[in-house]
Design a protein around this motif. Structure first.
Motif, PDB file in Angstrom:
ATOM      1  N   LEU A  88       5.523  20.684   7.994  1.00 25.35           N
ATOM      2  CA  LEU A  88       5.490  22.102   7.592  1.00 25.35           C
ATOM      3  C   LEU A  88       4.457  22.865   8.423  1.00 25.35           C
ATOM      4  CD1 LEU A  88       5.860  21.685   3.733  1.00 25.35           C
ATOM      5  CD2 LEU A  88       7.354  23.092   5.155  1.00 25.35           C
ATOM      6  N   GLU A  91       5.873  23.292  11.888  1.00 25.20           N
ATOM      7  CA  GLU A  91       6.890  24.351  11.875  1.00 25.20           C
ATOM      8  C   GLU A  91       6.237  25.735  11.995  1.00 25.20           C
ATOM      9  OE1 GLU A  91       8.772  25.144   8.118  1.00 25.20           O
ATOM     10  OE2 GLU A  91      10.748  25.331   9.044  1.00 25.20           O
ATOM     11  N   LYS A  92       5.113  25.931  11.290  1.00 26.48           N
ATOM     12  CA  LYS A  92       4.414  27.228  11.344  1.00 26.48           C
ATOM     13  C   LYS A  92       3.826  27.441  12.731  1.00 26.48           C
ATOM     14  CE  LYS A  92       5.859  27.316   7.664  1.00 26.48           C
ATOM     15  NZ  LYS A  92       6.137  25.983   7.377  1.00 26.48           N
ATOM     16  N   LEU A 116      -0.954  30.559   6.804  1.00 30.35           N
ATOM     17  CA  LEU A 116      -0.101  29.614   6.077  1.00 30.35           C
ATOM     18  C   LEU A 116      -0.275  28.202   6.636  1.00 30.35           C
ATOM     19  CD1 LEU A 116       1.934  29.523   3.834  1.00 30.35           C
ATOM     20  CD2 LEU A 116       3.707  30.181   5.432  1.00 30.35           C
ATOM     21  N   TYR A 120      -1.791  24.879   4.507  1.00 29.74           N
ATOM     22  CA  TYR A 120      -1.253  23.516   4.378  1.00 29.74           C
ATOM     23  C   TYR A 120      -2.342  22.500   4.697  1.00 29.74           C
ATOM     24  CZ  TYR A 120       3.549  24.902   3.596  1.00 29.74           C
ATOM     25  OH  TYR A 120       4.682  25.409   3.033  1.00 29.74           O
TER      26      TYR A 120
ATOM     27  N   VAL B  58      12.257  31.222   7.928  1.00 31.52           N
ATOM     28  CA  VAL B  58      11.575  30.013   7.431  1.00 31.52           C
ATOM     29  C   VAL B  58      11.137  30.326   5.993  1.00 31.52           C
ATOM     30  CG1 VAL B  58       9.611  28.451   7.749  1.00 31.52           C
ATOM     31  CG2 VAL B  58      10.830  29.356   9.741  1.00 31.52           C
ATOM     32  N   ASP B  60       9.114  29.300   3.521  1.00 34.74           N
ATOM     33  CA  ASP B  60       7.755  29.526   2.983  1.00 34.74           C
ATOM     34  C   ASP B  60       7.066  30.725   3.636  1.00 34.74           C
ATOM     35  OD1 ASP B  60       7.529  28.118   5.309  1.00 34.74           O
ATOM     36  OD2 ASP B  60       6.203  26.564   4.544  1.00 34.74           O
ATOM     37  N   ILE B  61       7.345  30.961   4.921  1.00 36.12           N
ATOM     38  CA  ILE B  61       6.744  32.129   5.587  1.00 36.12           C
ATOM     39  C   ILE B  61       7.306  33.399   4.945  1.00 36.12           C
ATOM     40  CG2 ILE B  61       6.534  33.447   7.747  1.00 36.12           C
ATOM     41  CD1 ILE B  61       6.758  30.827   9.287  1.00 36.12           C
ATOM     42  N   VAL B  64       5.913  34.210   1.526  1.00 39.10           N
ATOM     43  CA  VAL B  64       4.591  34.859   1.563  1.00 39.10           C
ATOM     44  C   VAL B  64       4.729  36.320   1.989  1.00 39.10           C
ATOM     45  CG1 VAL B  64       2.329  34.852   2.683  1.00 39.10           C
ATOM     46  CG2 VAL B  64       3.350  32.697   1.980  1.00 39.10           C
TER      47      VAL B  64
END
Lengths: 184, 181
Positions: A88, A91-92, A116, A120, B58, B60-61, B64
């Motif tokens: 995760l 991915e960010k 973000l 994590y 995406v 989770d992005i 937020v």
């Protein structure tokens, strides 16, 4: 104002806390409730997220997660959750790589993604390993600080270098906790 | 101004202040009773405009980003609620001051109207609250600035400035008149 943290991260942290206390049955029950909660909110659940990331990064986290739940194996379950967190984060960071090439992306959008990725790390790795391996965690925190600076300055090459540095550090310092074969 | 014989401010001015209070109360009640519904509206409106909010696809992005839109939309509604109450009260006081000055009736009417125009300023916050999910924060703020903050906020600021100057000038004049030769 601190940005909200995703439900998935919040619940993954809760599951890890239970696993740390060897409350495996409760942790598995919690995973079930996470799936339900995320589905009602129209968000992908833990297994769905793992499957999507597996497809993108050619990993087998979803399978490991399913197997660990079926076997009620605490160590494997923890490992699957750490690996999912790592993916995760990755991915960010990949999103940020793409965003740094695009001048139309607003700085505050980039900041959301960077924060973000950091969330994590802070909630899962720092919380769990901060006391056990303070030096490594501190070094990674400093790398994240520098990445944050690179994102602010829109310095794509510097960010890329730091991103590689961070993923290598995560993979080497947490090799025992992460599943094998994760991308760098 | 003689405290013993305080004159009431113009009825229409008082009504305008009460109306703003009413809007403030309504927005407060909406926030209290329909908080989740407002958040859902803001989230759905923002979700329908991925380019405006730079949604990434995406989960989770985007979660937020959408929650931020909902939070900010609610925060602006709260600002509207606060400013409506505050400005309503301050304007009522200003109108009472104007009504009790020794200015000519024309000056008093002009000043009262000028001050009362400022009552429209808080609607800028409501514009941001409603516009933010649809057009993004910067564009919603620009719209509010153009429609409310600059014209009515500016008018209010100037009206208060003019009242201070005229009131001070009148005080000096009174002192001079009362000073024995």
């Amino acid at each position: 104002m601190r940005q909200p943290i995703p439900i998935l991260l919040d619940r993954m942290y809760g599951v890890l806390l239970l696993l740390e206390q060897s409350k495996t049955a409760e942790a598995i029950y919690q995973i079930g409730t996470v799936e339900e909660l995320l589905q009602t909110k129209g968000l992908p659940g833990l297994a769905q997220t793992a499957a999507k990331l597996d497809q993108a990064y050619r990993t087998t986290v979803a399978e490991s997660l399913g197997a660990a739940i079926a076997a009620r194996d605490t160590a494997r379950l923890k490992s699957a959750i750490y690996s999912l967190t790592y993916l995760l984060m990755l991915e960010k960071l990949d999103q940020l790589t793409a965003m740094l090439q695009n001048r139309d992306v607003r700085p505050d959008t980039r900041k959301v993604v960077m924060d973000l990725a950091r969330d994590y790390f802070s909630h899962i790795f720092e919380e769990t390993f901060g006391r056990r391996r303070p030096a490594q965690v501190k070094a990674m925190e400093q790398t994240l600080d520098r990445m944050d600076g690179a994102v602010r300055q829109q310095a794509a090459p510097q960010f890329e270098q730091l991103r590689r540095q961070l993923s290598q550090a995560l993979l080497s310092h947490f090799a025992a906790e992460l599943l094998p074969g994760l991308p760098g | 101004m003689n405290a013993g014989a305080l004159k009431a401010p113009p009825g229409l001015g008082v009504l305008a202040c009460l109306l703003l209070f009413g809007f403030g109360e309504l927005s407060g009640a909406l926030q209290g009773g329909y908080r989740e519904e407002i958040r859902q509206y803001a989230t759905a409106a923002a979700q329908a405009r991925p380019a405006v909010h730079q949604l990434t696809g995406v989960a989770d992005i985007d979660q937020v980003l959408l929650e931020r839109v909902a939070d900010r939309s609610l925060a602006r509604l709260h600002t509207f609620h606060l400013h409506s109450h505050g400005l309503g009260l301050v304007t009522l006081i200003l109108l009472t001051i104007v009504a009790n000055t020794r200015f000519s009736p024309k000056t008093r009417t002009a000043l009262s109207l000028w001050v009362a125009l400022g009552l429209l300023y808080p609607f800028g916050w409501l514009t941001i609250s409603l516009g933010l999910p649809m057009m993004g924060e910067a564009a919603a703020f620009q719209l509010a600035e153009r429609l409310f903050f600059i014209p009515f906020g500016g008018a209010y600021l100037l009206a208060v400035g003019a009242l201070i100057v005229l009131y001070a000038a009148d005080l000096i004049k009174q002192r001079r008149e009362n000073t024995p030769p």
